[in-house]
Design a protein around this motif. Structure first.
Motif, mmCIF file in Angstrom:
data_model
loop_
_atom_site.group_PDB
_atom_site.id
_atom_site.type_symbol
_atom_site.label_atom_id
_atom_site.label_comp_id
_atom_site.label_asym_id
_atom_site.label_seq_id
_atom_site.Cartn_x
_atom_site.Cartn_y
_atom_site.Cartn_z
ATOM 1 N N LYS A 1 -4.788 5.600 0.814
ATOM 2 C CA LYS A 1 -3.354 5.622 0.513
ATOM 3 C C LYS A 1 -2.890 4.455 -0.354
ATOM 4 O O LYS A 1 -1.723 4.399 -0.728
ATOM 5 N N GLN A 2 -3.783 3.543 -0.687
ATOM 6 C CA GLN A 2 -3.342 2.378 -1.452
ATOM 7 C C GLN A 2 -2.908 2.736 -2.876
ATOM 8 O O GLN A 2 -2.258 1.946 -3.537
ATOM 9 N N GLU A 3 -3.249 3.936 -3.338
ATOM 10 C CA GLU A 3 -2.828 4.391 -4.664
ATOM 11 C C GLU A 3 -1.529 5.198 -4.614
ATOM 12 O O GLU A 3 -1.058 5.665 -5.648
ATOM 13 N N ASP A 4 -0.946 5.365 -3.445
ATOM 14 C CA ASP A 4 0.284 6.137 -3.263
ATOM 15 C C ASP A 4 1.438 5.447 -3.997
ATOM 16 O O ASP A 4 1.793 4.307 -3.694
ATOM 17 N N ASN A 5 2.035 6.152 -4.954
ATOM 18 C CA ASN A 5 3.130 5.574 -5.743
ATOM 19 C C ASN A 5 4.367 5.288 -4.900
ATOM 20 O O ASN A 5 5.086 4.324 -5.170
ATOM 21 N N ARG A 6 4.610 6.107 -3.873
ATOM 22 C CA ARG A 6 5.757 5.851 -3.002
ATOM 23 C C ARG A 6 5.575 4.536 -2.253
ATOM 24 O O ARG A 6 6.527 3.756 -2.112
ATOM 25 N N LEU A 7 4.372 4.295 -1.783
ATOM 26 C CA LEU A 7 4.057 3.025 -1.122
ATOM 27 C C LEU A 7 4.285 1.871 -2.084
ATOM 28 O O LEU A 7 4.956 0.889 -1.750
ATOM 29 N N ARG A 8 3.736 2.009 -3.278
ATOM 30 C CA ARG A 8 3.854 0.935 -4.269
ATOM 31 C C ARG A 8 5.318 0.636 -4.595
ATOM 32 O O ARG A 8 5.733 -0.513 -4.634
ATOM 33 N N HIS A 9 6.112 1.678 -4.787
ATOM 34 C CA HIS A 9 7.526 1.467 -5.119
ATOM 35 C C HIS A 9 8.298 0.851 -3.952
ATOM 36 O O HIS A 9 9.175 0.011 -4.164
ATOM 37 N N ALA A 10 7.950 1.245 -2.734
ATOM 38 C CA ALA A 10 8.597 0.640 -1.560
ATOM 39 C C ALA A 10 8.247 -0.838 -1.465
ATOM 40 O O ALA A 10 9.116 -1.678 -1.185
ATOM 41 N N VAL A 11 6.986 -1.172 -1.721
ATOM 42 C CA VAL A 11 6.563 -2.574 -1.677
ATOM 43 C C VAL A 11 7.227 -3.352 -2.813
ATOM 44 O O VAL A 11 7.711 -4.477 -2.603
ATOM 45 N N ILE A 12 7.272 -2.782 -3.990
ATOM 46 C CA ILE A 12 7.919 -3.457 -5.125
ATOM 47 C C ILE A 12 9.377 -3.752 -4.797
ATOM 48 O O ILE A 12 9.861 -4.863 -5.048
ATOM 49 N N ALA A 13 10.080 -2.774 -4.227
ATOM 50 C CA ALA A 13 11.491 -2.983 -3.873
ATOM 51 C C ALA A 13 11.637 -4.098 -2.840
ATOM 52 O O ALA A 13 12.517 -4.961 -2.969
ATOM 53 N N ARG A 14 10.763 -4.120 -1.841
ATOM 54 C CA ARG A 14 10.846 -5.145 -0.804
ATOM 55 C C ARG A 14 10.507 -6.530 -1.369
ATOM 56 O O ARG A 14 11.141 -7.517 -1.025
#
Length: 143
Positions: free
Chosen positions: A123-136
């Protein structure tokens, strides 16, 4: 073999999981943690030795097993996000010598996101995860 495994495991932790490194050091539990991990892989190591596997291969397989629950590295993930998405802050932290410290703080800030998404190698390539982390991380840097 034992000492090599201990050194390799500790090197892996310090490079990929400095948040764990600091937690273990704070709790004076480095030795116990390392010994426990090595103890758990020793049956596999002994089997591989009896099969005649070369030492370097045994050490690599043992290290993979001991670090299974530490992958993927949240530290490396956060560091990559900061490097790519916030290069000015990355350089500022690196030059000030606080990059590791700040990344560890960002991990703590993002832990609920990692848990919600079930952060793992697939799941480390999940764009939703990445965008959530970027926002945080953006919110963290704005404080």
């Amino acid at each position: 073999m034992y000492e090599n495994l201990r050194e390799k495991l500790w090197a892996y932790i310090t490079h990929n999981n400095p948040d764990l490194m600091f937690t273990l050091q704070e709790g004076y539990s480095v030795k116990t943690y390392l010994e426990d991990k090595i103890h758990k892989v020793m049956p596999m190591v002994l089997d591989l030795i009896s099969e005649g596997k070369p030492g370097h291969a045994i050490e690599e397989l043992a290290l993979q097993e001991m670090t299974k629950e530490l992958r993927p590295s949240r530290f490396n993930y956060i560091k990559d996000v900061v490097t790519r998405e916030f290069p000015t802050e990355y350089n500022k932290f690196r030059e000030a010598g606080v990059l590791t410290y700040e990344c560890i703080n960002m991990i703590e800030t993002c832990n609920d996101i990692f848990e919600t998404f079930g952060f793992c190698e697939t799941k480390q390539e999940d764009n939703r995860l990445r965008h959530a982390v970027i926002a945080r991380v953006h919110d963290y840097l704005s404080i």
